[in-house]
Design an enzyme around this catalytic site. Structure first.
Site, PDB file in Angstrom:
ATOM      1  N   ASP A  34       0.824  -1.207   0.000  1.00  0.00           N
ATOM      2  CA  ASP A  34       0.000   0.000   0.000  1.00  0.00           C
ATOM      3  C   ASP A  34       0.866   1.267   0.000  1.00  0.00           C
ATOM      4  OD1 ASP A  34      -1.858   2.086   0.645  1.00  0.00           O
ATOM      5  OD2 ASP A  34      -3.158   0.604   1.590  1.00  0.00           O
ATOM      6  N   THR A  70      -7.226   3.943  -0.996  1.00  0.00           N
ATOM      7  CA  THR A  70      -6.901   2.523  -0.863  1.00  0.00           C
ATOM      8  C   THR A  70      -8.021   1.591  -1.304  1.00  0.00           C
ATOM      9  OG1 THR A  70      -5.310   2.913   0.909  1.00  0.00           O
ATOM     10  CG2 THR A  70      -6.294   0.724   0.806  1.00  0.00           C
ATOM     11  N   ASN A  91     -12.941   5.684   0.707  1.00  0.00           N
ATOM     12  CA  ASN A  91     -12.704   4.903   1.924  1.00  0.00           C
ATOM     13  C   ASN A  91     -13.834   5.074   2.934  1.00  0.00           C
ATOM     14  OD1 ASN A  91     -10.306   3.969   0.904  1.00  0.00           O
ATOM     15  ND2 ASN A  91      -8.989   5.250   2.191  1.00  0.00           N
ATOM     16  N   ASP A 189       2.523   2.786   3.089  1.00  0.00           N
ATOM     17  CA  ASP A 189       1.499   3.822   3.251  1.00  0.00           C
ATOM     18  C   ASP A 189       1.471   4.393   4.666  1.00  0.00           C
ATOM     19  OD1 ASP A 189      -1.065   5.178   2.237  1.00  0.00           O
ATOM     20  OD2 ASP A 189      -1.759   4.150   4.032  1.00  0.00           O
ATOM     21  N   HIS A 193       2.345   8.393   5.426  1.00  0.00           N
ATOM     22  CA  HIS A 193       1.509   9.423   6.055  1.00  0.00           C
ATOM     23  C   HIS A 193       2.253  10.110   7.199  1.00  0.00           C
ATOM     24  CE1 HIS A 193      -2.320   8.938   4.027  1.00  0.00           C
ATOM     25  NE2 HIS A 193      -2.252   7.624   4.163  1.00  0.00           N
ATOM     26  N   ASP A 237      -1.567   0.648  -4.821  1.00  0.00           N
ATOM     27  CA  ASP A 237      -2.822   1.327  -5.114  1.00  0.00           C
ATOM     28  C   ASP A 237      -2.656   2.810  -5.423  1.00  0.00           C
ATOM     29  OD1 ASP A 237      -1.942   1.707  -2.542  1.00  0.00           O
ATOM     30  OD2 ASP A 237      -3.911   1.561  -1.597  1.00  0.00           O
ATOM     31  N   HIS A 238      -1.641   3.429  -4.856  1.00  0.00           N
ATOM     32  CA  HIS A 238      -1.473   4.875  -5.008  1.00  0.00           C
ATOM     33  C   HIS A 238      -0.090   5.278  -4.524  1.00  0.00           C
ATOM     34  CE1 HIS A 238      -1.860   5.247  -0.670  1.00  0.00           C
ATOM     35  NE2 HIS A 238      -2.979   4.544  -0.722  1.00  0.00           N
ATOM     36  N   HIS A 335      -2.692  11.162   0.202  1.00  0.00           N
ATOM     37  CA  HIS A 335      -2.959  10.743  -1.170  1.00  0.00           C
ATOM     38  C   HIS A 335      -4.451  10.875  -1.383  1.00  0.00           C
ATOM     39  CE1 HIS A 335      -4.567   6.958   0.479  1.00  0.00           C
ATOM     40  NE2 HIS A 335      -3.573   7.069   1.339  1.00  0.00           N
TER      41      HIS A 335
END
Length: 452
Positions: A34, A70, A91, A189, A193, A237-238, A335
């Site tokens: 992720d 996500t 989400n 991920d 963050h 995913d990103h 994101h």
């Protein structure tokens, strides 16, 4: 001459094909790390991942779907659909008809997932096949009354090692055989963050751990004898972008919170008006020059984010690096932004008998992964937004040619044909050259004497 041309191009086509036939049923493992931003590959060291790529293929940028979150993008990977089509539009969601709410801690109702058919369901329904999953979003939910034969209920505290052990056990020893499996991991991920892509010191440590996990994955597959016959896709995913306390958009400054319900927050905020929609829109549209405000019907077509009841009447989209807040605090990085931004893009790497070795490709769309996976597994894909042709160059059993290769082949073919033509002309000229001068041959009447 025609025969030479036919033979030449037959040879070229044969050169781009490879025999991928096998008596074993095709197997595929789909792995997601992720928040793995595409350019991490250029900015950090990944010895294990680079070895994986060296023996397989790399797609440098995967253009994901809007919003770049996500749950939506993981579902797009396994359905080949835009968010407006598969129904996982954020989400955090709200359905105005049923009054139901969806969040990462309240995601087990099949209602949210049944607008699409993910590939693990399609695979599971085939004869003599089964699917397995280690915490990929949605895999612990019975979708269309079908769930994978083997799965793990989501629990973020479960280690990567335990997830990997379960997946490899199921791939190696199950009846009917597991032919499709998914593995999900929350990093980088979670750390992205916290630290952000610009924090080289901390992200270097985090990404080294990711690379070590990839090394563990490959080693485990080799140890169990799965490596040679298993197709493995590693993707995400990103991406992630850096935010700042200096780049905040405070909605409370622009509109009273009692006028609306906030369904989802930054960087794409979903607004459900409690009063007249136009009035709420007018109060928000001039809130910040770093935020676009859209009525649902005016959301740009390129986002494919209009045609679903779960998309709220007003959508706010922050500029890259800006954060929509209700107070003065925010996380360092985020994101979810415009999916045209390179910082939002993940990558894709793949290895196995279905894939070329040492091949690099610039870009595909995240929805293109689904039809490619269906092809590898021999499954008939459900209607989707992906294009199989975009991924053909990655696969050994597909005829593929991109523009630079096409130009090179045309130029090379013309050179070869020119040389052959010149050679034929030279040979023909040699055969038709006049014989050297010889003694004049007299005709019969030339034998008569000149004087009678």
């Amino acid at each position: 001459m025609k025969l030479l041309v036919i033979l030449l191009f037959s040879g070229l086509i044969t050169g781009f094909r490879s025999d991928s036939s096998s008596s074993l049923p095709p197997k595929l493992l789909l792995v997601s790390f992720d928040g793995f931003r595409a350019d991490y590959l250029n900015n950090y060291e990944f010895p294990h991942l680079q070895n994986f790529i060296k023996e397989g293929v790399l797609v440098e940028h995967v253009k994901n779907v809007f919003i770049t979150k996500t749950f939506p993008n993981h579902y797009s990977i396994v359905t080949g659909l835009y968010e407006e089509s598969h129904g996982i539009v954020a989400n955090s969601m709200y359905d105005a008809v049923t009054k139901k709410h969806f969040s990462d801690s309240n995601d087990k109702d099949p209602f949210w997932w049944n607008e699409a058919v993910p590939i693990w369901v399609t695979n599971q329904l085939q004869e003599n096949r089964s699917s397995a999953a280690a915490m990929w979003p949605g895999t612990d939910v019975p979708i269309h009354n079908t769930i994978s034969s083997y799965f793990m209920n989501y629990n973020s505290s479960v280690s990567f090692e335990e997830r990997l052990n379960n997946i490899t056990m199921w791939l190696n020893n199950s009846n009917p055989p597991v032919t499709f499996a998914t593995l999900y991991w929350e990093e980088p991920d979670a750390s992205g963050h916290k630290y952000g892509p610009e924090d080289k010191e901390n992200m270097s440590r985090v990404l080294k751990k990711i690379d070590d996990l990839i090394g563990d994955l490959v080693q485990k597959l080799k140890m169990l004898g799965l490596w040679e016959n298993l197709n493995v896709i590693i993707t995400s995913d990103h991406g992630m972008t850096q935010c700042s306390q200096d780049r905040l958009i405070n909605l409370d400054v622009c509109i009273d919170h009692s006028y609306y319900t906030l369904i989802d927050l930054s960087p794409v905020a979903a607004i459900l008006p409690k009063i007249n929609r136009t009035e709420v829109y007018n109060r928000l549209k001039n809130c910040s020059s770093h935020m676009n405000v859209y009525l649902k019907e005016d959301i740009p077509n390129r986002f494919y984010y209009q045609h679903n009841d779960r998309i709220q009447p007003i959508i706010l989209v922050a500029d890259e690096g800006w954060t929509i807040v209700l107070n003065e605090s925010s996380q360092k990085c985020d994101h979810g932004y415009d999916n045209s931004l390179p910082s939002m893009h993940p990558f894709l790497a793949a290895h196995g008998p279905a894939f070329h070795k040492g091949y690099k490709h610039s870009t595909i769309n995240i929805v293109d992964i689904y039809p490619m996976m269906c092809h590898i597994l021999g499954l008939k894909p459900h209607p989707n937004n992906g294009t199989f042709g975009h991924t053909k160059c990655l696969l050994v059993d597909q005829w593929c040619i991109n523009l630079p290769e096409a130009i090179a082949i045309v130029i090379g073919s013309l050179l070869v044909l020119t040389m052959l033509t010149c050679l034929i002309i030279i040979m023909q000229n040699r055969l038709s050259v006049p014989r050297p001068f010889s003694r004049l041959q007299l005709q019969e009447d030339d034998d008569d004497p000149l004087i009678g």
